[in-house]
Design an enzyme around this catalytic site. Structure first.
Site, PDB file in Angstrom:
ATOM      1  N   GLY A  57       0.500  -1.111   0.432  1.00  0.00           N
ATOM      2  CA  GLY A  57      -0.308  -0.249   0.384  1.00  0.00           C
ATOM      3  C   GLY A  57       0.823   1.002  -0.046  1.00  0.00           C
ATOM      4  O   GLY A  57       1.347   1.091  -1.053  1.00  0.00           O
ATOM      5  N   GLU A  83      15.372  16.343  -4.292  1.00  0.00           N
ATOM      6  CA  GLU A  83      14.535  17.325  -5.559  1.00  0.00           C
ATOM      7  C   GLU A  83      13.434  16.776  -5.664  1.00  0.00           C
ATOM      8  O   GLU A  83      12.436  16.935  -6.555  1.00  0.00           O
ATOM      9  CB  GLU A  83      14.644  17.355  -6.696  1.00  0.00           C
ATOM     10  CG  GLU A  83      15.963  18.713  -6.859  1.00  0.00           C
ATOM     11  CD  GLU A  83      15.719  19.845  -7.204  1.00  0.00           C
ATOM     12  OE1 GLU A  83      14.312  19.663  -6.972  1.00  0.00           O
ATOM     13  OE2 GLU A  83      16.432  20.870  -6.789  1.00  0.00           O
ATOM     14  N   LEU A 125       9.309   1.922  -4.056  1.00  0.00           N
ATOM     15  CA  LEU A 125      10.462   2.382  -3.140  1.00  0.00           C
ATOM     16  C   LEU A 125      11.556   0.938  -3.880  1.00  0.00           C
ATOM     17  O   LEU A 125      12.319   0.497  -3.798  1.00  0.00           O
ATOM     18  CB  LEU A 125      10.457   2.565  -2.184  1.00  0.00           C
ATOM     19  CG  LEU A 125      10.541   3.891  -1.421  1.00  0.00           C
ATOM     20  CD1 LEU A 125      10.397   3.313   0.225  1.00  0.00           C
ATOM     21  CD2 LEU A 125      11.238   4.611  -1.492  1.00  0.00           C
ATOM     22  N   LYS A 179       3.026  24.021  -1.876  1.00  0.00           N
ATOM     23  CA  LYS A 179       5.049  23.804  -2.138  1.00  0.00           C
ATOM     24  C   LYS A 179       4.873  24.299  -3.241  1.00  0.00           C
ATOM     25  O   LYS A 179       4.236  24.352  -4.094  1.00  0.00           O
ATOM     26  CB  LYS A 179       5.508  22.783  -2.325  1.00  0.00           C
ATOM     27  CG  LYS A 179       7.019  22.395  -2.492  1.00  0.00           C
ATOM     28  CD  LYS A 179       7.257  21.195  -1.753  1.00  0.00           C
ATOM     29  CE  LYS A 179       8.991  20.909  -3.073  1.00  0.00           C
ATOM     30  NZ  LYS A 179       9.189  19.931  -3.456  1.00  0.00           N
TER      31      LYS A 179
END
Length: 514
Positions: free
Chosen positions: A14, A353, A344, A84
């Site tokens: 998840g 960044e 990942l 942002k």
């Protein structure tokens, strides 16, 4: 030729990676899901916590949320988050004098062609590069929101992404995908991955005594890469000889009334850097460092000193430090047989960044747009996917390395980063070219470049790179660009008088919900 249609997709894991992937696939193929021609199932463990420590996105994320059918107001209602508008790099130039530069999301006309950079160099102005060319410099410096409280979802004057609580974000996406997009959900641990003689995954066995079958498996299991790495034995390409950071110490500091920054702050340290990511209720702080250059005790001391100097004594006494270890690198292949990795599981490098979430968006979007119709198309699409993301990972690594190469800091960590043997060959060539010309479309001419010329310009000239132009802009072009700069200044003043500060925007927004 196997013409078996692709009718079932199983996502393992998840978190942001799994649920963003599920959402993007389901939104793109909603008609097939409703007609029972495609099922998308996500299986996740109840025992594994999301790594999320507070993250920043790119300005692609609002578009992704809109594509998923999410009302932005509802997102802000349920997820601790703020706007942002870029990243600020503090003291990256030297440890001997304070400095900073800005990488805003704004891409003004003439930036990617290199014209504004040439004008700034030609004018020899003392004004910082981002301030000279970008309407967003002032709004970032003042902590202004990119929109007014009267503007609706995804409507804004300025390009923006989000700072957000990654766990709450994943939880929100989970409910939206299940309730609105028809994604099926299982809670289970994977006990065994069954692999056929042809190196394709046939099924997964769970600790709930289920055997899960699918036509396509997506590995979102995190750093352990349960499917692609462990079961299919795809190895990592190690990039620790280029980017040295391999540890992160993280903390969450309560802060509910202070101004909310418009940028992710990245402050250079002796052997790494510290991120500072604000949301309305707290700030996420993390010290990313190289274990070859600093031990964990000293790294903790650096983080604690930053917290003490940045927060009140009350706030700075109520936090817990978590440590995350990672091996910087990415998979040799991202798609093998009927399995691909996203997030990942595909790779991880330092979050300088904020490339982690955008790589998930890009991966899921490419898969959604080119989802194989049947098994015969799978190898062709897999080849394309692998070529695309090898290219993108290499470009991310080069861009992050650029930040270190341009520094004049003198500790061993920074000196090692400037060792020519650690600099990718393509970046060396570009730096050689940029001695006499500016980054432009000529350097980044592929569709879907992850970092374009404007991003390189902000970092290059924010860091003081000494480009010596060999040819001046024509006078008529200079006059055209100067008129554009004057318009930018005028618009900056209007925005400064009309936009609320981030904290004010949030407080008014929440008051309207009460």
């Amino acid at each position: 030729m196997n013409n078996t249609p692709i009718q079932s997709i199983l996502i393992v894991g998840g978190g942001s990676a799994g649920w963003l992937t599920a959402g993007i696939l389901a939104a793109t193929h909603q008609q097939r899901i409703r007609q029972k021609q495609l099922t998308i199932t996500l299986v996740e463990s109840a025992d594994i916590a999301t790594i999320g420590v507070g993250e920043g996105t790119w300005p692609t994320m609002p578009d992704t949320m809109q594509k998923l059918g999410i009302d932005e107001r509802d997102l802000f209602r349920h997820v601790p988050m703020s706007f942002k508008q870029g990243s600020q790099f503090i003291n990256w130039h030297s440890e001997h004098a304070e400095s900073s530069y800005l990488h805003p999301f704004d891409v003004p006309p003439g930036a990617v062609e290199g014209d504004l950079s040439r004008l700034w160099l030609q004018q020899n102005t003392a004004q910082p590069f981002s301030q000279y060319i970008s309407i967003q410099h002032a709004t970032c410096a003042l902590g202004l929101a990119p929109k007014t409280t009267q503007q609706g979802s995804y409507d804004a004057y300025l390009n923006y992404g989000y700072h957000l609580d990654a766990r709450a974000f994943a939880k929100y996406l989970k409910h939206h995908c299940m309730d609105k997009l028809g994604v099926e959900h299982r809670i289970a641990n994977i006990k065994k991955v069954n692999v056929g003689a042809d190196k394709t995954i046939t099924s997964l066995d769970t600790d709930t005594d289920e055997r899960l079958h699918a036509d396509l498996f997506i590995d979102c299991s995190g750093i352990k890469a349960l499917l692609l790495g462990q079961a299919l034995s795809v190895k990592n390409i190690d990039v620790s000889d280029t980017l040295f950071c391999d540890r992160a110490l993280t903390a969450q500091i309560p802060e509910q009334h202070s101004p909310i920054a418009s940028v992710t702050r990245a402050s250079a340290q002796t052997s790494g850097w510290i991120w500072d990511i604000p949301v309305p209720q707290r700030r996420g702080i993390g010290h990313v460092y190289s274990s070859r250059h600093m031990d964990s005790a000293d790294a903790s001391g650096v983080l604690e000193q930053y917290i003490r100097s940045s927060f009140s004594s009350t706030a700075s006494s109520t936090y817990e430090i978590r440590e995350i270890a990672f091996n910087p690198g990415y998979k040799e292949q991202f798609w093998v047989g009927n399995c691909l990795a996203i997030g990942l599981a595909a790779g991880f490098i330092e979050p300088l960044e904020a490339s982690a979430l955008v790589m998930i968006e890009l991966s899921a979007n490419m898969l959604a747009e080119q989802l194989p119709v049947d098994q015969s198309e799978m190898p062709i699409i897999a080849k394309r996917f692998n070529q695309t993301f090898h290219y993108r990972w290499q470009r991310v690594i080069e861009f992050l390395k650029l930040h270190y190469v341009l520094s004049e800091r003198q500790s061993r960590f920074w000196l090692d980063h400037r060792d020519p043997q650690t600099i990718p060959e393509r970046l060396k060539e570009l730096l050689q070219l940029w001695r006499h010309r500016v980054p432009s479309l000529l350097d980044f001419d592929r569709n879907g470049e992850i970092f374009q010329a404007a991003s390189y310009q902000y970092v290059l000239y924010g860091s003081g790179y000494p480009t010596q132009l060999q040819q001046s802009l024509p006078q008529d072009k200079v006059q055209q660009l100067l008129a554009q700069i004057e318009t930018t200044k005028h618009n900056q003043l209007q925005l400064q008088s009309g936009l609320p500060r981030n904290r004010q925007w949030h407080d008014v927004f929440m008051a309207h919900l009460a």
